[in-house]
Design a protein around this motif. Sequence first.
Motif, PDB file in Angstrom:
ATOM      1  N   UNK A 159       0.781  -1.233   0.000  1.00 31.08           N
ATOM      2  CA  UNK A 159       0.000   0.000   0.000  1.00 31.08           C
ATOM      3  C   UNK A 159       0.808   1.276   0.000  1.00 31.08           C
ATOM      4  N   UNK A 160       2.112   1.196  -0.070  1.00 25.46           N
ATOM      5  CA  UNK A 160       2.972   2.382  -0.067  1.00 25.46           C
ATOM      6  C   UNK A 160       3.032   2.995  -1.460  1.00 25.46           C
ATOM      7  N   UNK A 161       2.640   4.259  -1.571  1.00 22.60           N
ATOM      8  CA  UNK A 161       2.710   4.932  -2.868  1.00 22.60           C
ATOM      9  C   UNK A 161       4.158   5.021  -3.338  1.00 22.60           C
ATOM     10  N   UNK A 162       5.083   5.270  -2.404  1.00 22.15           N
ATOM     11  CA  UNK A 162       6.490   5.361  -2.768  1.00 22.15           C
ATOM     12  C   UNK A 162       7.018   4.057  -3.342  1.00 22.15           C
ATOM     13  N   UNK A 163       6.704   2.939  -2.670  1.00 19.77           N
ATOM     14  CA  UNK A 163       7.165   1.641  -3.162  1.00 19.77           C
ATOM     15  C   UNK A 163       6.515   1.291  -4.492  1.00 19.77           C
ATOM     16  N   UNK A 164       5.242   1.610  -4.636  1.00 19.23           N
ATOM     17  CA  UNK A 164       4.566   1.350  -5.909  1.00 19.23           C
ATOM     18  C   UNK A 164       5.175   2.190  -7.028  1.00 19.23           C
ATOM     19  N   UNK A 165       5.502   3.440  -6.726  1.00 24.72           N
ATOM     20  CA  UNK A 165       6.107   4.316  -7.730  1.00 24.72           C
ATOM     21  C   UNK A 165       7.441   3.754  -8.211  1.00 24.72           C
ATOM     22  N   UNK A 166       8.264   3.285  -7.289  1.00 21.77           N
ATOM     23  CA  UNK A 166       9.558   2.708  -7.674  1.00 21.77           C
ATOM     24  C   UNK A 166       9.370   1.470  -8.538  1.00 21.77           C
ATOM     25  N   UNK A 167       8.405   0.609  -8.176  1.00 28.54           N
ATOM     26  CA  UNK A 167       8.170  -0.605  -8.952  1.00 28.54           C
ATOM     27  C   UNK A 167       7.663  -0.276 -10.349  1.00 28.54           C
ATOM     28  N   UNK A 168       6.773   0.699 -10.448  1.00 35.29           N
ATOM     29  CA  UNK A 168       6.263   1.092 -11.764  1.00 35.29           C
ATOM     30  C   UNK A 168       7.352   1.752 -12.605  1.00 35.29           C
ATOM     31  N   UNK A 169       8.191   2.556 -11.977  1.00 38.33           N
ATOM     32  CA  UNK A 169       9.279   3.221 -12.710  1.00 38.33           C
ATOM     33  C   UNK A 169      10.246   2.197 -13.288  1.00 38.33           C
ATOM     34  N   UNK A 170      10.514   1.126 -12.534  1.00 41.25           N
ATOM     35  CA  UNK A 170      11.402   0.080 -13.056  1.00 41.25           C
ATOM     36  C   UNK A 170      10.748  -0.641 -14.237  1.00 41.25           C
ATOM     37  N   UNK A 171       9.456  -0.902 -14.138  1.00 45.01           N
ATOM     38  CA  UNK A 171       8.764  -1.630 -15.203  1.00 45.01           C
ATOM     39  C   UNK A 171       8.452  -0.756 -16.407  1.00 45.01           C
ATOM     40  N   UNK A 172       8.401   0.563 -16.198  1.00 46.95           N
ATOM     41  CA  UNK A 172       8.053   1.509 -17.270  1.00 46.95           C
ATOM     42  C   UNK A 172       9.120   2.596 -17.338  1.00 46.95           C
ATOM     43  N   UNK A 173      10.325   2.260 -17.773  1.00 45.41           N
ATOM     44  CA  UNK A 173      11.430   3.228 -17.739  1.00 45.41           C
ATOM     45  C   UNK A 173      11.193   4.456 -18.617  1.00 45.41           C
ATOM     46  N   UNK A 174      10.345   4.315 -19.638  1.00 47.61           N
ATOM     47  CA  UNK A 174      10.050   5.456 -20.514  1.00 47.61           C
ATOM     48  C   UNK A 174       8.735   6.137 -20.167  1.00 47.61           C
ATOM     49  N   UNK A 180      -2.315   6.977  -7.587  1.00 49.59           N
ATOM     50  CA  UNK A 180      -1.342   8.036  -7.303  1.00 49.59           C
ATOM     51  C   UNK A 180       0.036   7.688  -7.854  1.00 49.59           C
ATOM     52  N   UNK A 181       0.444   6.433  -7.669  1.00 43.94           N
ATOM     53  CA  UNK A 181       1.750   6.012  -8.174  1.00 43.94           C
ATOM     54  C   UNK A 181       1.794   6.087  -9.697  1.00 43.94           C
ATOM     55  N   UNK A 182       0.717   5.682 -10.359  1.00 44.49           N
ATOM     56  CA  UNK A 182       0.672   5.730 -11.814  1.00 44.49           C
ATOM     57  C   UNK A 182       0.736   7.172 -12.325  1.00 44.49           C
ATOM     58  N   UNK A 183       0.081   8.090 -11.628  1.00 43.66           N
ATOM     59  CA  UNK A 183       0.148   9.499 -12.041  1.00 43.66           C
ATOM     60  C   UNK A 183       1.578  10.021 -11.963  1.00 43.66           C
ATOM     61  N   UNK A 184       2.346   9.528 -11.004  1.00 45.90           N
ATOM     62  CA  UNK A 184       3.740   9.978 -10.875  1.00 45.90           C
ATOM     63  C   UNK A 184       4.603   9.554 -12.055  1.00 45.90           C
ATOM     64  N   UNK A 185       4.293   8.400 -12.660  1.00 41.59           N
ATOM     65  CA  UNK A 185       5.139   7.907 -13.764  1.00 41.59           C
ATOM     66  C   UNK A 185       4.486   8.138 -15.129  1.00 41.59           C
ATOM     67  N   UNK A 186       3.427   8.921 -15.164  1.00 36.82           N
ATOM     68  CA  UNK A 186       2.736   9.201 -16.421  1.00 36.82           C
ATOM     69  C   UNK A 186       3.626  10.023 -17.347  1.00 36.82           C
ATOM     70  N   UNK A 187       3.570   9.711 -18.631  1.00 36.83           N
ATOM     71  CA  UNK A 187       4.337  10.449 -19.630  1.00 36.83           C
ATOM     72  C   UNK A 187       3.649  11.774 -19.954  1.00 36.83           C
TER      73      UNK A 187
END
Length: 426
Positions: A264-279, A294-301
């Motif tokens: 449930x950690x937004x920070x941990x989810x953000x890191x995992x998504x960033x690794x899986x979606x480097x672009x 929230x995590x997905x919004x952080x890694x949105x292009x």
Amino acid sequence: MARPTASSPSSAEPASPGGASPAAPLRLPPGISLPPTQTVVRLRRRPVGAIRLGRDLALDVSTPVPAPSPAAPLLVHVLYLSVDPAMRGWMSAARSYIPPVKLGAVMRAGGVAEVLAVHPTAAAGGTGSSRGSDSGGSSAVPAVGDLVTGTFGMCEFATAAVRDVEALSWLPRHVSPALALGTLGMTGLTAYFGLLRVGAPAGGRGETVLVSAAAGATGSVVCGIAKNVLGCRVVGVAGGAAKCAYVRDTLGVDAVVDYKAARGSVGALTKALARACPDGVDIYFDNVGGPLLDAALRVLSRRGRVVLCGAISQYNARERVAGGGPAEYVQLLVKSARMEGFIVLDYAAEYAAARAALVRWYAEGKVGGRLEVVRGGIRAAPQALAMLFRGDNTGKMVVEVGNRWLRSALPGGGGERRPNCNRVFR
């Protein structure tokens, strides 16, 4: 599936399972006899938090079997019921896109059924006919033995107007009718319009599509369209090792994120998504809401699109917290991105063309999706709904209410495959 109306058991009045007496004697096919009563599931209380079986939803074992009438000329025997996250919203009194289920009414649910009898007025163009109707149902009167879909409710027998059902004449031969509730039905249509219309892929190839609840009914179809039809890079989010393996190995996505590992950690989810979606993420198909959004919004292009299809993580919340919306909504501003919700009913005029595409892609192996079949009849329906909100299912969950009594008169009928059994309740 047709839009629920006031004559269906899923709408304001629980009229369909109780039915009015027909103007003429009921004619059933040879060898078919009806019991005097049936078991239905009624909404007794509006849930606060998780659904409580026996309290919020309760079995009623003495509801009369309805009789067809001029207003509802089709008598149907329900074979399969769809189990959907939207059902939790229908139990609430909150304003929504369709009226809530009334207390005491049969719980709303879509289903597949066989036609047992047709009131004589329907063939003569009576009030049950859909001629001139814009509700999305079929204009032809189904024949006895035909398979139809409709919003019949959690019951074993129901009556319906012709305009409120759709004949399964389009269903491919030797395909389980249950697929008309999943990949080839409203679930597939939701994935189709959500991804292609709201998500608006820009040419597909080269874009990254992130899908939450990727092992679920809608998410698995989105993965197939994005990966195998559009050629996108697809990242699926699922919970637990088994579901992640299914998304990776069966659905064939490019990367998988286990949201349970982040606790449930937004920070941990953000890191995992960033690794899986480097672009970055070009399209996020959201089925869950909550911290993952929230995590997905952080890694949105830049100029990314967020498709709001569902928020199953929030449906059982005991109360809505003021200001409890997406904390990272500012990302939409700084990235010139957009976030849009949709209701599949808005695209009813385009269902036929979309379904034709889904049938073709299914035949080509480009979209699939597992059927999680719960057996045990109508009595298993409340348990199946509880299982859905616990996340116990993989793929589309349906309840097998009854076995088919009649062989369909439709060209493709009679030889369909019975889906595999996943769970049995007695």
